[in-house]
Enzyme design. Sequence first.
Site, PDB file in Angstrom:
ATOM      1  N   LYS A   9       0.825  -1.209   0.000  1.00 41.67           N
ATOM      2  CA  LYS A   9       0.000   0.000   0.000  1.00 41.67           C
ATOM      3  C   LYS A   9       0.863   1.265   0.000  1.00 41.67           C
ATOM      4  O   LYS A   9       2.064   1.213   0.312  1.00 41.67           O
ATOM      5  CB  LYS A   9      -0.931  -0.028   1.220  1.00 41.67           C
ATOM      6  CG  LYS A   9      -1.956  -1.176   1.189  1.00 41.67           C
ATOM      7  CD  LYS A   9      -2.943  -1.042   2.345  1.00 41.67           C
ATOM      8  CE  LYS A   9      -3.920  -2.199   2.385  1.00 41.67           C
ATOM      9  NZ  LYS A   9      -4.953  -2.003   3.439  1.00 41.67           N
ATOM     10  N   TYR A  49     -12.578  -2.042  -3.541  1.00 41.91           N
ATOM     11  CA  TYR A  49     -13.176  -2.029  -2.211  1.00 41.91           C
ATOM     12  C   TYR A  49     -14.703  -2.077  -2.246  1.00 41.91           C
ATOM     13  O   TYR A  49     -15.354  -1.722  -1.257  1.00 41.91           O
ATOM     14  CB  TYR A  49     -12.681  -0.804  -1.436  1.00 41.91           C
ATOM     15  CG  TYR A  49     -11.257  -0.933  -0.946  1.00 41.91           C
ATOM     16  CD1 TYR A  49     -10.785  -2.121  -0.377  1.00 41.91           C
ATOM     17  CD2 TYR A  49     -10.373   0.143  -1.005  1.00 41.91           C
ATOM     18  CE1 TYR A  49      -9.486  -2.229   0.087  1.00 41.91           C
ATOM     19  CE2 TYR A  49      -9.063   0.041  -0.537  1.00 41.91           C
ATOM     20  CZ  TYR A  49      -8.633  -1.151   0.010  1.00 41.91           C
ATOM     21  OH  TYR A  49      -7.346  -1.257   0.488  1.00 41.91           O
ATOM     22  N   PHE A  57     -15.612   3.806   7.029  1.00 35.49           N
ATOM     23  CA  PHE A  57     -14.309   4.350   6.636  1.00 35.49           C
ATOM     24  C   PHE A  57     -14.062   4.236   5.133  1.00 35.49           C
ATOM     25  O   PHE A  57     -12.939   4.426   4.681  1.00 35.49           O
ATOM     26  CB  PHE A  57     -13.198   3.628   7.415  1.00 35.49           C
ATOM     27  CG  PHE A  57     -13.293   2.126   7.320  1.00 35.49           C
ATOM     28  CD1 PHE A  57     -12.711   1.436   6.274  1.00 35.49           C
ATOM     29  CD2 PHE A  57     -13.986   1.401   8.282  1.00 35.49           C
ATOM     30  CE1 PHE A  57     -12.808   0.066   6.175  1.00 35.49           C
ATOM     31  CE2 PHE A  57     -14.102   0.020   8.195  1.00 35.49           C
ATOM     32  CZ  PHE A  57     -13.506  -0.647   7.133  1.00 35.49           C
ATOM     33  N   ARG A  85      -2.148 -14.255   3.886  1.00 32.53           N
ATOM     34  CA  ARG A  85      -2.876 -13.621   4.993  1.00 32.53           C
ATOM     35  C   ARG A  85      -2.115 -13.836   6.308  1.00 32.53           C
ATOM     36  O   ARG A  85      -2.039 -12.935   7.148  1.00 32.53           O
ATOM     37  CB  ARG A  85      -4.290 -14.203   5.122  1.00 32.53           C
ATOM     38  CG  ARG A  85      -5.217 -13.898   3.952  1.00 32.53           C
ATOM     39  CD  ARG A  85      -5.693 -12.480   3.924  1.00 32.53           C
ATOM     40  NE  ARG A  85      -6.451 -12.100   5.092  1.00 32.53           N
ATOM     41  CZ  ARG A  85      -7.102 -10.933   5.193  1.00 32.53           C
ATOM     42  NH1 ARG A  85      -7.075 -10.052   4.198  1.00 32.53           N
ATOM     43  NH2 ARG A  85      -7.757 -10.633   6.285  1.00 32.53           N
ATOM     44  N   THR A  91      -5.354  -7.148  10.723  1.00 32.32           N
ATOM     45  CA  THR A  91      -5.627  -5.872  10.046  1.00 32.32           C
ATOM     46  C   THR A  91      -5.027  -4.695  10.813  1.00 32.32           C
ATOM     47  O   THR A  91      -4.456  -3.783  10.215  1.00 32.32           O
ATOM     48  CB  THR A  91      -7.163  -5.680   9.919  1.00 32.32           C
ATOM     49  OG1 THR A  91      -7.717  -6.834   9.276  1.00 32.32           O
ATOM     50  CG2 THR A  91      -7.496  -4.441   9.119  1.00 32.32           C
ATOM     51  N   ARG A 102       2.440  -6.596   8.715  1.00 34.04           N
ATOM     52  CA  ARG A 102       1.734  -5.439   9.292  1.00 34.04           C
ATOM     53  C   ARG A 102       2.322  -5.031  10.636  1.00 34.04           C
ATOM     54  O   ARG A 102       2.379  -3.840  10.964  1.00 34.04           O
ATOM     55  CB  ARG A 102       0.240  -5.743   9.383  1.00 34.04           C
ATOM     56  CG  ARG A 102      -0.417  -5.637   8.001  1.00 34.04           C
ATOM     57  CD  ARG A 102      -1.776  -6.231   7.958  1.00 34.04           C
ATOM     58  NE  ARG A 102      -2.526  -5.821   6.777  1.00 34.04           N
ATOM     59  CZ  ARG A 102      -3.720  -6.321   6.450  1.00 34.04           C
ATOM     60  NH1 ARG A 102      -4.272  -7.244   7.211  1.00 34.04           N
ATOM     61  NH2 ARG A 102      -4.341  -5.906   5.373  1.00 34.04           N
ATOM     62  N   ASN A 112      -1.844   0.131   6.902  1.00 34.78           N
ATOM     63  CA  ASN A 112      -1.354  -1.162   7.391  1.00 34.78           C
ATOM     64  C   ASN A 112      -0.476  -1.908   6.370  1.00 34.78           C
ATOM     65  O   ASN A 112      -0.402  -3.128   6.376  1.00 34.78           O
ATOM     66  CB  ASN A 112      -2.510  -2.022   7.911  1.00 34.78           C
ATOM     67  CG  ASN A 112      -3.547  -2.319   6.848  1.00 34.78           C
ATOM     68  OD1 ASN A 112      -3.398  -1.900   5.706  1.00 34.78           O
ATOM     69  ND2 ASN A 112      -4.574  -3.045   7.214  1.00 34.78           N
ATOM     70  N   HIS A 115      -1.898  -5.534   1.497  1.00 35.17           N
ATOM     71  CA  HIS A 115      -3.225  -6.139   1.317  1.00 35.17           C
ATOM     72  C   HIS A 115      -3.070  -7.568   0.826  1.00 35.17           C
ATOM     73  O   HIS A 115      -2.113  -7.884   0.115  1.00 35.17           O
ATOM     74  CB  HIS A 115      -4.000  -5.336   0.264  1.00 35.17           C
ATOM     75  CG  HIS A 115      -5.229  -6.024  -0.270  1.00 35.17           C
ATOM     76  ND1 HIS A 115      -6.464  -5.896   0.329  1.00 35.17           N
ATOM     77  CD2 HIS A 115      -5.409  -6.860  -1.330  1.00 35.17           C
ATOM     78  CE1 HIS A 115      -7.361  -6.622  -0.354  1.00 35.17           C
ATOM     79  NE2 HIS A 115      -6.739  -7.213  -1.365  1.00 35.17           N
ATOM     80  N   GLU A 126     -10.198 -10.121  -7.537  1.00 38.87           N
ATOM     81  CA  GLU A 126      -9.139  -9.111  -7.505  1.00 38.87           C
ATOM     82  C   GLU A 126      -8.079  -9.386  -8.577  1.00 38.87           C
ATOM     83  O   GLU A 126      -7.573  -8.453  -9.209  1.00 38.87           O
ATOM     84  CB  GLU A 126      -8.525  -9.068  -6.089  1.00 38.87           C
ATOM     85  CG  GLU A 126      -9.517  -8.527  -5.064  1.00 38.87           C
ATOM     86  CD  GLU A 126      -9.084  -8.669  -3.611  1.00 38.87           C
ATOM     87  OE1 GLU A 126      -9.881  -8.307  -2.728  1.00 38.87           O
ATOM     88  OE2 GLU A 126      -7.954  -9.145  -3.330  1.00 38.87           O
TER      89      GLU A 126
HETATM   90  N1  UDP Z   1      -9.762  -0.456   7.460  1.00 33.83           N
HETATM   91  C1  UDP Z   1      -9.795   0.787   8.038  1.00 33.83           C
HETATM   92  N2  UDP Z   1     -10.469   0.930   9.240  1.00 33.83           N
HETATM   93  C2  UDP Z   1     -11.101  -0.125   9.841  1.00 33.83           C
HETATM   94  C3  UDP Z   1     -11.042  -1.386   9.233  1.00 33.83           C
HETATM   95  C4  UDP Z   1     -10.373  -1.526   8.029  1.00 33.83           C
HETATM   96  O1  UDP Z   1      -9.227   1.743   7.527  1.00 33.83           O
HETATM   97  O2  UDP Z   1     -11.697   0.070  10.907  1.00 33.83           O
HETATM   98  C5  UDP Z   1      -9.035  -0.621   6.195  1.00 33.83           C
HETATM   99  C6  UDP Z   1      -7.730  -1.351   6.401  1.00 33.83           C
HETATM  100  O3  UDP Z   1      -6.704  -0.694   5.675  1.00 33.83           O
HETATM  101  C7  UDP Z   1      -7.989  -2.733   5.852  1.00 33.83           C
HETATM  102  C8  UDP Z   1      -9.034  -2.468   4.778  1.00 33.83           C
HETATM  103  O4  UDP Z   1      -9.814  -1.394   5.288  1.00 33.83           O
HETATM  104  O5  UDP Z   1      -6.816  -3.327   5.354  1.00 33.83           O
HETATM  105  C9  UDP Z   1      -9.942  -3.621   4.481  1.00 33.83           C
HETATM  106  O6  UDP Z   1     -10.560  -4.063   5.663  1.00 33.83           O
HETATM  107  P1  UDP Z   1     -10.672  -5.614   6.002  1.00 33.83           P
HETATM  108  O7  UDP Z   1     -11.569  -5.742   7.181  1.00 33.83           O
HETATM  109  O8  UDP Z   1     -11.038  -6.358   4.767  1.00 33.83           O
HETATM  110  O9  UDP Z   1      -9.197  -5.992   6.488  1.00 33.83           O
HETATM  111  P2  UDP Z   1      -8.052  -6.841   5.772  1.00 33.83           P
HETATM  112  O10 UDP Z   1      -8.712  -7.907   4.931  1.00 33.83           O
HETATM  113  O11 UDP Z   1      -7.237  -5.876   4.934  1.00 33.83           O
HETATM  114  O12 UDP Z   1      -7.242  -7.419   6.899  1.00 33.83           O
HETATM  115 MG    MG Z   2     -10.209  -7.842   3.511  1.00 32.24          MG
END
Ligand code: UDP
Ligand code: MG
Length: 135
Positions: A9, A49, A57, A85, A91, A102, A112, A115, A126
């Site tokens: 990112k 997204y 958010f 993952r 996250t 992360r 973070n 992705h 994707e």
């Molecule tokens: N995100 C955020 N605030 C939150 C939760 C998620 O900004 O409270 C962002 C974060 O960068 C995350 C992305 O949204 O990587 C996608 O969220 P997801 O829950 O899918 O998390 P991930 O799959 O990336 O772990």
């Molecule tokens: Mg996700």
Amino acid sequence: MQNTFAMIKPDAVSKKYSGKIIDMVEQNGFDIVRMHKVRLTKEGAHQLYAIHKDRPFFNEMVDFITSGPLIIMVLAKDNAIQAWRDLLGATDPSKAAPGTIRSMFGSSIGNNAAHGSDSPENAAQELKLFFPDLK
Ligand code: UDP
Ligand code: MG
């Protein structure tokens, strides 16, 4: 072998962590099938997204992910989706296990560092969005 979609990112790219993250990719046994440095348009971010469009958010995420260049990759490994993952960690970087990407390179839940697709369905979607010519 399975493919997954990975992205470094804008926060990590701007802090010059790309090389360190790519090194972790290789040291953890992933093959880099494709890699590009790109800028995402607002439209591209909305597509990526789409599953988060109703989360509070969403607009912040779109602004962040379009704020600077990012590195998109296709990674291959046995069980690549789950393995990537696991290497990413939680996250929220403050909750991510030590040694994960992360935890090492993320600074907040929004910024973070990287992705990864979270399921075979989302990986397929994707990969098709970013690498339509693959396979
Ligand atoms: N995100 C955020 N605030 C939150 C939760 C998620 O900004 O409270 C962002 C974060 O960068 C995350 C992305 O949204 O990587 C996608 O969220 P997801 O829950 O899918 O998390 P991930 O799959 O990336 O772990
Ligand atoms: Mg996700």
